[in-house]
Structures are given as C-alpha cells and as structure tokens.
Design a protein around this motif. Structure first.
Motif, PDB file in Angstrom:
ATOM      1  N   PHE A  83      14.776 128.263  10.382  1.00  0.00           N
ATOM      2  CA  PHE A  83      13.981 127.096  10.810  1.00  0.00           C
ATOM      3  C   PHE A  83      13.519 127.219  12.257  1.00  0.00           C
ATOM      4  O   PHE A  83      12.811 126.371  12.764  1.00  0.00           O
ATOM      5  CB  PHE A  83      14.815 125.808  10.664  1.00  0.00           C
ATOM      6  N   LYS A 151      25.416 119.443  31.186  1.00  0.00           N
ATOM      7  CA  LYS A 151      25.659 119.421  29.726  1.00  0.00           C
ATOM      8  C   LYS A 151      25.094 120.735  29.225  1.00  0.00           C
ATOM      9  O   LYS A 151      23.880 120.952  29.273  1.00  0.00           O
ATOM     10  CB  LYS A 151      24.903 118.225  29.125  1.00  0.00           C
ATOM     11  N   GLY A 186      24.817 118.673  21.428  1.00  0.00           N
ATOM     12  CA  GLY A 186      25.136 118.609  20.003  1.00  0.00           C
ATOM     13  C   GLY A 186      24.513 119.676  19.129  1.00  0.00           C
ATOM     14  O   GLY A 186      24.710 119.664  17.917  1.00  0.00           O
ATOM     15  N   GLY A 187      23.791 120.595  19.726  1.00  0.00           N
ATOM     16  CA  GLY A 187      23.017 121.553  18.928  1.00  0.00           C
ATOM     17  C   GLY A 187      23.863 122.529  18.135  1.00  0.00           C
ATOM     18  O   GLY A 187      25.066 122.665  18.346  1.00  0.00           O
ATOM     19  N   GLY A 188      23.192 123.195  17.202  1.00  0.00           N
ATOM     20  CA  GLY A 188      23.832 124.248  16.424  1.00  0.00           C
ATOM     21  C   GLY A 188      24.582 123.749  15.207  1.00  0.00           C
ATOM     22  O   GLY A 188      25.094 124.545  14.419  1.00  0.00           O
ATOM     23  N   GLU A 190      23.364 121.886  12.645  1.00  0.00           N
ATOM     24  CA  GLU A 190      22.463 122.025  11.483  1.00  0.00           C
ATOM     25  C   GLU A 190      23.019 121.255  10.285  1.00  0.00           C
ATOM     26  O   GLU A 190      23.157 120.063  10.330  1.00  0.00           O
ATOM     27  CB  GLU A 190      22.224 123.511  11.144  1.00  0.00           C
ATOM     28  N   LYS A 263      14.949 115.919  12.955  1.00  0.00           N
ATOM     29  CA  LYS A 263      14.061 116.131  11.801  1.00  0.00           C
ATOM     30  C   LYS A 263      13.573 117.579  11.789  1.00  0.00           C
ATOM     31  O   LYS A 263      13.055 118.063  12.808  1.00  0.00           O
ATOM     32  CB  LYS A 263      12.852 115.203  11.935  1.00  0.00           C
ATOM     33  N   ARG A 265      11.144 120.402  11.613  1.00  0.00           N
ATOM     34  CA  ARG A 265       9.696 120.579  11.800  1.00  0.00           C
ATOM     35  C   ARG A 265       9.326 121.968  11.296  1.00  0.00           C
ATOM     36  O   ARG A 265      10.030 122.940  11.584  1.00  0.00           O
ATOM     37  CB  ARG A 265       9.308 120.446  13.289  1.00  0.00           C
ATOM     38  N   LYS A 300      21.108 108.507  18.718  1.00  0.00           N
ATOM     39  CA  LYS A 300      19.956 108.890  19.546  1.00  0.00           C
ATOM     40  C   LYS A 300      18.760 109.345  18.714  1.00  0.00           C
ATOM     41  O   LYS A 300      18.904 110.114  17.774  1.00  0.00           O
ATOM     42  CB  LYS A 300      20.381 110.051  20.465  1.00  0.00           C
TER      43      LYS A 300
HETATM   44  O1  V47 Z   1      20.488 123.199  16.888  1.00  0.00           O
HETATM   45  C1  V47 Z   1      15.570 124.181  16.116  1.00  0.00           C
HETATM   46  C2  V47 Z   1      17.120 122.194  16.405  1.00  0.00           C
HETATM   47  C3  V47 Z   1      18.658 122.124  18.066  1.00  0.00           C
HETATM   48  C4  V47 Z   1      14.040 123.272  14.865  1.00  0.00           C
HETATM   49  O2  V47 Z   1      23.073 116.911  22.690  1.00  0.00           O
HETATM   50  C5  V47 Z   1      14.972 122.290  15.210  1.00  0.00           C
HETATM   51  O3  V47 Z   1      21.840 115.487  23.764  1.00  0.00           O
HETATM   52  C6  V47 Z   1      13.795 120.736  14.023  1.00  0.00           C
HETATM   53  O4  V47 Z   1      20.644 120.235  19.738  1.00  0.00           O
HETATM   54  N1  V47 Z   1      12.885 121.634  13.622  1.00  0.00           N
HETATM   55  C7  V47 Z   1      18.868 122.292  19.554  1.00  0.00           C
HETATM   56  N2  V47 Z   1      14.852 121.029  14.800  1.00  0.00           N
HETATM   57  C8  V47 Z   1      18.527 121.035  20.336  1.00  0.00           C
HETATM   58  C9  V47 Z   1      19.648 120.051  20.382  1.00  0.00           C
HETATM   59  C10 V47 Z   1      19.592 118.828  21.219  1.00  0.00           C
HETATM   60  C11 V47 Z   1      18.379 118.280  21.553  1.00  0.00           C
HETATM   61  C12 V47 Z   1      18.357 117.140  22.355  1.00  0.00           C
HETATM   62  C13 V47 Z   1      19.510 116.543  22.815  1.00  0.00           C
HETATM   63  C14 V47 Z   1      20.724 117.106  22.475  1.00  0.00           C
HETATM   64  C15 V47 Z   1      21.960 116.481  23.002  1.00  0.00           C
HETATM   65  C16 V47 Z   1      20.778 118.238  21.661  1.00  0.00           C
HETATM   66  O5  V47 Z   1      17.271 122.076  17.783  1.00  0.00           O
HETATM   67  C17 V47 Z   1      19.136 123.218  17.146  1.00  0.00           C
HETATM   68  C18 V47 Z   1      18.362 122.914  15.899  1.00  0.00           C
HETATM   69  O6  V47 Z   1      19.059 121.995  15.091  1.00  0.00           O
HETATM   70  N3  V47 Z   1      15.902 122.888  15.970  1.00  0.00           N
HETATM   71  N4  V47 Z   1      14.414 124.420  15.460  1.00  0.00           N
HETATM   72  C19 V47 Z   1      12.961 122.907  14.016  1.00  0.00           C
HETATM   73  N5  V47 Z   1      12.067 123.786  13.585  1.00  0.00           N
END
Ligand code: V47
Ligand code: SF4
Length: 374
Positions: A83, A151, A186-188, A190, A263, A265, A300
């Motif tokens: 993705f 962070k 919070g990423g990763g 999925e 969401k 994308r 959020k």
């Molecule tokens: O883990 C990557 C997502 C995340 C796509 O903790 C996508 O405050 C949608 O985690 N469509 C990283 N999503 C960003 C993230 C984040 C963002 C804002 C705030 C916080 C926080 C954390 O972005 C990835 C993945 O799930 N991502 N590609 C996509 N095509």
C-alpha cells in the motif's frame, strides 16, 4: 443530542442495535459481536449520534490539536508494503532521499523561537541508518531544544533497529529513551491479523511484535499512539480483531493516548487496483472506533489524509483530535494521492476550522496537557 433524545433514538432501533445503544448509554463495554453488528447494520445517523454522545461525555466540545512538524529522514526502505506509495527500495535509492543528521538539525533549527511543541520523526527503514545514528540525532535535538517533545519511530523502524543492534526490545527502548525519545507514534500497525498482514505487508514486524514494542515502551513510562490502516482488502472482522488487541493491551498498560484510523489511499502504489472506500465508510469507522475503544482517551482524524472538510465532519462522529499544523513536512499521504498535496495549516486556520463546526479548539502538547483554549 441530549440524554433524552439519545435514549429515544436508541429505543427506536431494532432489538439488537437497541441493546448496544443501551450499553453505550450505561457505559458498559461493547463485545466484539456488538462492534461487528454496528459495522454491518448500524445506520450512519445512529452511529453518528451514539459516537457523538460518547465523545461529548468524554470531552464536551473540546477539540484538540497541536503545533508540530515532521522529519522524514528517508523514504528508502528495506520493506515492500504493497500500500506504500512513498518508499523506494534500497536498490533504487537514488530515486529517494536520505537526510544527514546535519540536514535534519537544519529542519529543527527552522523552528527556533517558534511555538511548535512536537517533532514527529517517521520514515522508511534504511539499512544504514541504525540505532546509533538515530540516538545521535535524538541527543542533538535535545541539546539544541530540550523543550521539544520527540515522538519518533514506528514499531517497524524500532524492531529493525533493535534487531540489527542485537538488543532486546527493552534494552533498545531504554537506550533511545535515554538519548531523548519521549514517545512513539502509532504507525506500522496496519492490520494485525496475519491473513491480511501477509498479503499487504508480509515482511515487516508482525502484530505481536508491534504490540510488544508498545507494551515495552509503556512499561518504561512512555506513551504511544495506535493506528489501523482500513478500507482495502480487510473485512470488518479484521478491524474488530485489530481493535480488540489494542483495547486489551490498553487495559494492561494504559499507555496509549490516541487511536488513529488511517484510510487506505490507492494512488501510485501496488494496490492501486483496490478501490478506496466511501466517505460514509470513513465516518462509520470513526464512530465504531469511538464506541468500541472505550479505554482510549482520544480518537484522531489525521487531516492530511482525510482533507479539511471531512476532518470537520468527523468531529460529529466521535473524533476529538485533528493532529497538528504539520507545516508541509510530510509526504506519506500526498504521494498516495491525498487531496492535501502540501499539508500545512496555521494555528488560526485550525482554530477557525474547529470553530466553524461549533466546537472548542484546544491546543495541547503531545501528552494532552492543555496549552491554550481558544
Ligand atoms: O503505518 C502508508 C500509513 C502510516 C498509506 O501517531 C498509508 O500521531 C493510507 O502512522 N494509504 C504512517 N495510509 C503514518 C502514521 C501516523 C500519521 C499521523 C500521526 C501519527 C501519530 C501516526 O501511514 C503507516 C501506514 O499505515 N500509510 N501508506 C496509504 N497508501
Ligand atoms: Fe517501508 Fe513503512 Fe512504506 Fe512499509 S509503509 S514500505 S515499512 S516506508
């Protein structure tokens, strides 16, 4: 909606939805079956009213935001999540970017004497940017600007760094904490369920590993967020399974601040053939998350992903936080086709956006201490 009108709305529902509504009114935890039923049979208006009732019970009209900027050290990545429109494989690293510590410090220095309270560091997993490289970055940021909350690093980046340095998760986290890391984003996350994870991001840390890293951080007194990437090939069951695992860990540690549904994308990635879900599905997602994730203090909507108008609307579906000013410092969503191609809002713009929908803007720091109510 006041207590009387919500009780009336609940009483008008079919039997099973009515029971769920009554649980919500009486502050009783929803089961997985309840969550699933809400996704499958709850109308948008019912879910909206119920989630807004909970949101207002928890936070009134308060709507939180912060002043932040991102550093994305690299988009070169050893992993190949289908993705992801953002990363470039190491073999094609000339197409990506790799920032030196000096370049990242120049970004930090741009914010000298400005009111930003948080830097969010997130990027690809570059084989040469190791634990010591990032510890050095953290120390330099703290030396330059001790008040800035760092962070940084998703569990995916941390898992790779720790394994490469041959450290346990506890040792690695302790080391980064001492270097200046304050909390983790919070990423990763999925979708934890392996049936789906194996199809969309098979080669990075699995669900159990992600949860273990957050649990370890919480035990060290650090806070973190949790995300869920929804609206692709997963089913409602997988969303519930994901939220169930987060809710269970939160019961144990209490270390999560915020849940952030993201969401999917479909721009310019290996899953471009998978259609994006409708905006109705987005609002149902927020509402069910608010109702099911009863121990997460905040929900959020990440406006660079959702767009400003939808972020406004989400405030009526359980959301109480819209992240930050960002200052055009992230590319993850613009590269995946989000409408916001240069995400940045001034404080005045965020405040106006929140006030336009009759909510109370509250500037917070990363840990939700109130800085200023507008
Ligand atoms: O883990 C990557 C997502 C995340 C796509 O903790 C996508 O405050 C949608 O985690 N469509 C990283 N999503 C960003 C993230 C984040 C963002 C804002 C705030 C916080 C926080 C954390 O972005 C990835 C993945 O799930 N991502 N590609 C996509 N095509
Ligand atoms: Fe790498 Fe993160 Fe993109 Fe996956 S989502 S390929 S781990 S940058």
């Amino acid at each position: 909606m006041n207590n009387e009108s919500i009780a009336r709305l609940v009483s008008e529902q079919e039997n099973e939805l009515r029971k769920i509504g009554e649980k919500v009114i009486n502050n009783i935890r929803l089961t997985d079956e309840d969550g699933l039923l809400l996704f499958e049979r709850g109308s948008l208006s019912f879910l909206g009213a119920l989630s807004n009732f909970v949101r207002e019970r928890m936070h009134g009209h308060q709507t939180f935001f912060n002043r932040n900027f991102h550093i994305e050290p690299t988009n070169v990545c050893v992993f190949s999540c289908h993705f992801c429109a953002y990363s470039r494989l190491y073999a094609h690293r000339e197409e990506g970017w790799e920032l030196s510590i000096e370049q990242m410090m120049d970004i930090v220095k741009k914010y000298d004497n400005r009111p930003e309270t948080e830097v969010h560091i997130v990027g690809g997993v570059h084989p040469k940017m190791n634990l010591h490289y990032f510890a050095d970055l953290l120390r330099q940021i703290k030396a330059h600007r001790p008040d800035l909350h760092i962070k940084g690093f998703t569990a995916v980046e941390l898992d790779y760094m720790f394994r490469k340095a041959k450290l346990s998760v506890a040792e690695g986290m302790q080391y980064l904490k001492e270097a200046g890391l304050d909390s983790i984003p919070g990423g990763g996350a999925e979708i934890f369920h392996e049936e789906i994870r194996n199809q969309i991001c098979a080669d990075k840390v699995d669900g159990a590993g992600w949860l273990h890293i957050h649990e370890t951080a919480h035990k060290l007194g650090m806070h973190s967020n949790a995300t869920m990437l929804y609206g692709h090939i997963e089913k409602y069951e997988h969303r519930i399974d994901h939220m169930q695992q987060l809710r269970a860990l939160q019961d144990k540690t209490g270390g999560f601040n915020t849940f952030i549904p993201l969401k999917f994308r479909n721009g310019d990635n290996d899953m471009s053939h998978v259609p994006e879900v409708s905006v109705i599905e987005d609002f149902k997602m927020y509402a069910v998350a608010r109702l099911y994730m009863d121990n997460f203090p905040h929900l959020k909507a990440y406006w660079p992903m959702l767009g400003r108008k939808n972020a406004q609307l989400s405030l009526a579906f359980g959301v109480d936080d819209i992240d930050g000013t960002i200052d055009d410092t992230t590319k993850i969503y613009s590269m995946a086709g989000a409408e916001e191609q240069s995400p940045a809002m001034t404080t005045e713009e965020i405040v106006t956006l929140i006030k336009q929908v009759n909510r109370k803007p509250v500037e917070r720091d990363t840990l939700y201490n109130i800085i200023q109510a507008y």
